[in-house]
Design an enzyme around this catalytic site. Structure first.
Site, PDB file in Angstrom:
ATOM      1  CG  ASP A 220      -1.806   1.213   1.311  1.00  0.00           C
ATOM      2  OD1 ASP A 220      -2.707   1.346   0.471  1.00  0.00           O
ATOM      3  OD2 ASP A 220      -1.567   2.050   2.206  1.00  0.00           O
ATOM      4  CD  GLU A 257      -2.301   2.765  -3.348  1.00  0.00           C
ATOM      5  OE1 GLU A 257      -3.321   3.440  -3.615  1.00  0.00           O
ATOM      6  OE2 GLU A 257      -1.942   2.502  -2.190  1.00  0.00           O
TER       7      GLU A 257
END
Length: 553
Positions: A220, A257
């Protein structure tokens, strides 16, 4: 406990499986959970429970894994994928994903957080699996079920911040830095004591691979890691993941990401990069969504033209050392398409972010026609990029996916709700429009309605998705990851675009009026909103046709 070097303490205690335990620090009267706890039966504030994954329960001895190239991802949130919101209930829906053509199930974070429901990005005990989902044993059953059906499992992990409730790590050592990112204090990855902090993170990542047989990790928001160290976290993680992959004899995949549009993340280490295997590609999402929907607010401002869509399809990033009006500066770096395959970038029509971070959590199906949804699907699923679906999009689910929390602390709950309203007020939404994240109804409304796929309008779109993925599976031209082999033509005025994938032509009309396109071939698949079969040169509004030519493009 006996003190050892560099701040480590050790004791050996007799204890059986499931035994509860905690730690007492000299300067703290509270009993604290183990930072590496595998299970938290009473939540993140309770005592830890001894737990180990039982090797005898694995039924995937023949599983050899799946590489990223050729994969089809499907992102889901365990708590809202089914009415029950558990791993075991999700297993009951896996055959739907197999029939759809999915090869990799991507779970939103399942680490332990405070409360009952949450997106998962407020995790504080990264080694424990959320009890309400079924705990670590439930995750093991889920991975078993996926592997026995031929599907890999990807897990979303968050190493850039810790949640606001139950974060006891700073009491154990210098786990946080003074700097902050969007979600809280940065993790200490490059200051004094950071060697042990990085070890804590890397051991966690390797544990998912080794003990839970996870196949891929989605990292993330790596742009928020705040890592300025020499041998940085991502590089170290890539090296150790590669070593473990060689030992286990199956592919292990790291997917970032990032909003930096920096191809160094997915450039091999031998070529001077970090050596990650893939990353989410928001530029492709923005280009497709803005072109089809007409939305231009916020970060969609630079997107929407057919030229932008074509450039993004050809080159991976739209902002590649180009000016971003949303950021007010030059952004990104060009992608070397001779070195990096398109399969290293994940493309999607929507994600949990792109839906859940809208004020109402409304899906594209709430404001686009079925024809527009089908065109978006054709552009993404038949592109050279690795496609990813978000749960329910394949049938045009009408249920929203909203931002939801269940913080037990009243002050924290009020602060989250107020912050959400303030954030969207800047975009013109009134406070009464925005669902309260703490309201149980907000969570309940986000659960998929599994009666929808059998309804005629939903069933037709579902059939379209299945057919698109079947084409991708059966035609090698459509899984060719080499961007130099992709040719794109378009008409800005009439708003049609054609993707040439060797002998396959994907023709899409994004306009509200019919379009004539100068291409012919054998029709493989068509979508027309009024159930007509388009000719090889005329496309109805919001329709597409997939043709096979006798010669390469």
């Amino acid at each position: 406990m006996v003190g050892e070097v560099r701040g480590w303490w050790r004791a050996q205690v007799e204890a059986g499986p499931g035994a509860r335990y905690g730690f007492l620090l000299d300067d703290d009267p509270a009993v604290l959970p183990d930072p590496r706890s595998a299970r938290q039966p009473e939540g993140v504030h309770g005592r830890s429970a001894l737990h180990s994954v039982d090797p005898a329960r694995w039924a995937d001895a023949g599983w050899t894994g799946r590489q990223l190239a050729g994969a089809v991802f499907y992102e889901l949130h365990v708590g809202t994928f089914t009415p029950e919101g558990t791993f075991d209930a999700a297993v009951e829906r896996l055959d739907h994903l197999v029939e759809l053509g999915v090869t990799t199930v991507e779970l939103m974070p399942v680490n332990a957080f405070n409360g009952v429901w949450n997106w998962g990005y407020d995790g504080v005990l990264w080694y424990a699996v959320h009890e309400a989902y079924g705990g670590p044993d439930g995750l093991q059953r889920f991975v078993n079920a996926c592997h026995t059906r031929g599907m890999a499992v990807s897990l979303d992990v968050v190493y850039n911040h810790l949640g606001p409730s139950g974060n006891y790590l700073p009491r154990y050592g210098p786990y946080l830095s003074e700097d902050r990112n969007t979600w809280g204090q940065n993790i200490n990855l490059d200051g004094p004591g950071s060697d042990e902090v990085r070890r804590f993170i890397i051991d966690n990542a390797l544990r998912w691979f080794r003990e839970f047989h996870i196949d891929a990790l989605r990292l993330d928001a790596v742009h928020a890691l705040g890592d300025r160290g020499g041998a940085g976290l991502l590089e170290q993680l890539a090296v150790e993941t590669e070593r473990l992959s060689a030992h286990l004899g199956r592919p292990l995949t790291l997917i970032a990401e990032s909003d930096l549009n920096d191809p160094r993340l997915i450039t091999p280490r031998a070529a001077g990069g970090y050596g990650l295997h893939g990353q989410w590609n928001d530029d492709l999402h923005h280009a497709v969504h803005a072109a089809v929907s007409g939305e231009r607010q916020g970060y969609y401002g630079d997107f929407g033209s057919m030229r932008c869509l074509a450039e993004t399809l050809r080159h991976g990033f739209f902002h590649a050392a180009t000016y971003s009006s949303f950021r007010g500066r030059i952004h990104g770096r060009p992608l070397n398409t001779e070195v990096i395959p398109a399969s290293a970038l994940l493309g999607y029509t929507c994600t949990h972010d792109q839906i859940g971070n809208r004020a109402l959590g409304d899906r594209p199906s709430a404001y686009l026609s079925d024809g527009q949804l089908a065109v978006k699907a054709a552009l993404v699923l038949l592109s050279p990029y690795t496609p990813m679906l978000f749960m329910g999009e394949e049938w045009g689910a009408r249920t929203p996916f909203r931002f939801f929390t269940s913080h037990p602390e009243p002050e924290l709950a009020a602060a989250v709700a107020a912050g959400r309203k303030a954030e969207f007020a800047e975009h013109g939404w009134t406070a009464t429009d925005i669902p309260d994240p703490q309201d149980p109804a907000t969570f309940d409304a986000s659960k998929l309605d599994w009666s929808e796929p059998s309804k005629p309008s939903h069933a037709r779109l579902l059939s379209c998705y299945r057919d698109l993925l079947a084409l991708r599976r059966t035609h090698p031209d459509l899984t060719d990851p080499r961007l130099p082999h992709l040719h794109v033509e378009f008409d800005e005025d009439y708003r049609w675009i054609a993707l040439h994938r060797n002998r396959i032509r994907i023709l899409c009309n994004l306009a509200e009026t019919p379009a004539t396109v100068p291409f012919t071939g054998n029709p493989l698949l068509t979508w027309d909103p009024i159930h007509q079969t388009p000719t090889t040169t005329t496309l109805s509004a919001h329709s597409f046709a997939v043709l096979e030519s006798a010669t390469d493009a």
